[in-house]
Design a protein around this motif. Structure first.
Motif, PDB file in Angstrom:
ATOM      1  N   THR A   1      -8.717   4.114  11.477  1.00 40.65           N
ATOM      2  CA  THR A   1      -8.158   5.377  11.978  1.00 40.65           C
ATOM      3  C   THR A   1      -6.951   5.836  11.171  1.00 40.65           C
ATOM      4  OG1 THR A   1      -6.806   4.163  13.569  1.00 40.65           O
ATOM      5  CG2 THR A   1      -8.960   4.953  14.322  1.00 40.65           C
ATOM      6  N   SER A   2      -6.384   4.925  10.394  1.00 37.25           N
ATOM      7  CA  SER A   2      -5.237   5.287   9.545  1.00 37.25           C
ATOM      8  C   SER A   2      -5.420   4.669   8.158  1.00 37.25           C
ATOM      9  CB  SER A   2      -3.931   4.799  10.178  1.00 37.25           C
ATOM     10  OG  SER A   2      -4.001   3.410  10.476  1.00 37.25           O
ATOM     11  N   PRO A   3      -6.452   5.112   7.436  1.00 40.45           N
ATOM     12  CA  PRO A   3      -6.741   4.524   6.124  1.00 40.45           C
ATOM     13  C   PRO A   3      -5.646   4.813   5.108  1.00 40.45           C
ATOM     14  CG  PRO A   3      -8.029   6.514   6.451  1.00 40.45           C
ATOM     15  CD  PRO A   3      -7.369   6.212   7.764  1.00 40.45           C
ATOM     16  N   LYS A   4      -5.495   3.882   4.173  1.00 38.55           N
ATOM     17  CA  LYS A   4      -4.581   4.069   3.051  1.00 38.55           C
ATOM     18  C   LYS A   4      -5.431   4.455   1.838  1.00 38.55           C
ATOM     19  CE  LYS A   4      -1.124   1.145   2.765  1.00 38.55           C
ATOM     20  NZ  LYS A   4      -0.344  -0.124   2.672  1.00 38.55           N
ATOM     21  N   VAL A   5      -5.203   5.674   1.348  1.00 43.02           N
ATOM     22  CA  VAL A   5      -6.044   6.226   0.285  1.00 43.02           C
ATOM     23  C   VAL A   5      -5.197   6.544  -0.941  1.00 43.02           C
ATOM     24  CG1 VAL A   5      -7.724   8.013  -0.329  1.00 43.02           C
ATOM     25  CG2 VAL A   5      -7.533   7.234   2.059  1.00 43.02           C
TER      26      VAL A   5
ATOM     27  N   ILE B   1      -9.100  14.711   4.053  1.00 36.91           N
ATOM     28  CA  ILE B   1      -8.922  13.387   4.663  1.00 36.91           C
ATOM     29  C   ILE B   1      -7.813  13.438   5.709  1.00 36.91           C
ATOM     30  CG2 ILE B   1      -8.088  11.038   4.201  1.00 36.91           C
ATOM     31  CD1 ILE B   1      -9.589  11.223   1.504  1.00 36.91           C
ATOM     32  N   LYS B   2      -6.727  14.116   5.392  1.00 38.85           N
ATOM     33  CA  LYS B   2      -5.601  14.222   6.333  1.00 38.85           C
ATOM     34  C   LYS B   2      -6.007  14.978   7.593  1.00 38.85           C
ATOM     35  CE  LYS B   2      -1.261  13.074   6.882  1.00 38.85           C
ATOM     36  NZ  LYS B   2      -0.861  11.657   6.936  1.00 38.85           N
ATOM     37  N   ALA B   3      -6.874  15.983   7.418  1.00 36.86           N
ATOM     38  CA  ALA B   3      -7.355  16.719   8.586  1.00 36.86           C
ATOM     39  C   ALA B   3      -8.278  15.855   9.445  1.00 36.86           C
ATOM     40  CB  ALA B   3      -8.079  17.988   8.136  1.00 36.86           C
ATOM     41  N   ARG B   4      -9.076  15.017   8.781  1.00 36.03           N
ATOM     42  CA  ARG B   4     -10.028  14.153   9.500  1.00 36.03           C
ATOM     43  C   ARG B   4      -9.322  12.945  10.107  1.00 36.03           C
ATOM     44  NH1 ARG B   4     -12.401  11.133  11.967  1.00 36.03           N
ATOM     45  NH2 ARG B   4     -14.546  10.348  11.818  1.00 36.03           N
TER      46      ARG B   4
END
Length: 355
Positions: free
Chosen positions: A3-7, A31-34
């Protein structure tokens, strides 16, 4: 699923091109919106004029990330990403480092040479998903040899996702029409890419601006010229031309869909204009663009000419013909439309779900 991926985004970045960076920004915003709690970081060359304006946390390097192997690998060890997206960038050792840290690895290629590079055995072994940001009709199919090689490695074929851009928005379009005092279908949009490309000793953007000025004077049709963030000179004031330094991809796409036609380079915006069915004159500003332009021209999707003022003025006149524009749009409508952003996001969701 995380739910809080590091990309981590590692696009090619330089004083010339901007396509890889803009594509990464589009994906980062999506990604930030999703995943609102996602932690997103960029690695960019400090030689790129846009690097200081990156809207996400960013590590600046002395050169493009591909040439900064130790710095990129060291940062990944500290950041410990869940997903690393190399857009036309990255040494094999950098992909291997990301893989060894447990990150899912995406490699994005934009032409045949980069696609072939991404399918080399050492790189393919540590790549979880390889995206090609061109339709297959432009780049051509993968060779039988590469198909067999990937099958033996139990790796999927590169995924053709096509052009990546933010979807047009009618509310934002109306704001832009009001801001620049424009009318829909009553202007031609000009853009030579990032603004840093040169044709000989002359900036491609200056050639485009000259065509925009003369075209407006001859036709009475307003020109809108987007110079790009890498344009190194002060923004000029030109008769009949609305000059814009730099705009977001979303605003550019909205202007593109509002325009009567477009005069653009053969980079990412070319495929975006075709996907959006905008009548287009395309001219090359870098060495990888002529082949892409030729394929699109041969299929009747665009007008094309050399990057010379006289030739561009002549083709600009053709672009203003309703018959010509109808013919181009008709050819575009016969090609399947691809939504690179949606396809890429689906792949990201799959990779993070399996993480």
């Amino acid at each position: 699923m995380l739910t809080s991926p590091k990309v981590l985004f590692v696009p090619v970045s330089s004083a010339e091109g901007i396509g890889e960076y803009m594509r990464s920004i589009i994906f980062a915003e999506a990604i930030k919106a999703r995943w609102p709690d996602a932690e997103i970081h960029f690695m960019l060359s400090n030689q790129a004029p846009y690097a200081s304006q990156c809207p996400f946390p960013c590590t600046l390097l002395n050169q493009s990330p591909t040439k900064e192997v130790k710095a990129v690998n060291h940062f990944m060890e500290q950041f410990m990403p869940d997903l690393v997206i190399f857009d036309a960038s990255g040494r094999q050792s950098q992909l291997q480092k990301a893989h060894s840290l447990g990150a899912k690895v995406v490699f994005i290629s934009q032409h045949k040479r980069k696609r072939s590079r991404g399918m080399k055995i050492g790189r393919a072994r540590v790549t979880d998903s390889h995206w090609v940001v061109q339709p297959e009709f432009v780049i051509g199919p993968v060779s039988s040899l590469d198909c067999c090689k990937l099958k033996l490695l139990k790796k999927p074929l590169p995924l053709n996702i096509g052009p990546v851009f933010t979807a047009p928005d009618r509310v934002e379009q109306n704001k832009l029409l009001k801001k620049y005092q424009l009318q829909q279908d009553k202007f031609v949009l000009f853009n030579a890419g990032s603004g840093g490309h040169k044709i000989g000793q002359q900036l491609a953007a200056d050639i485009f601006a000259s065509v925009a000025t003369e075209g407006a004077a001859n036709s009475g049709v307003m020109s809108v010229m987007v110079f790009g963030p890498n344009y190194p000179k002060p923004l000029p004031q030109l008769e009949g031309v609305i000059c814009i330094s730099s705009i977001s991809n979303a605003d550019f796409i909205n202007l593109l869909t509002l325009a009567q036609g477009a005069v653009i380079s053969g980079g990412d915006t070319l495929l975006q204009s075709i996907a959006l069915h905008v009548a287009t004159l395309a001219v090359p500003v870098s060495k990888d663009q002529p082949a892409r332009i030729k394929v699109c021209f041969d299929q009747g999707l665009i007008l094309s000419c050399a990057t010379e003022k006289e030739a561009m003025i002549e083709q600009y006149q053709s672009l203003l013909s309703q018959v010509t524009r109808d013919k181009l749009v008709s050819a575009m409508l016969r090609n399947p439309t691809m939504d690179g952003l949606a396809l890429g996001l689906c792949e990201i969701e799959r990779l993070l779900r399996d993480h």
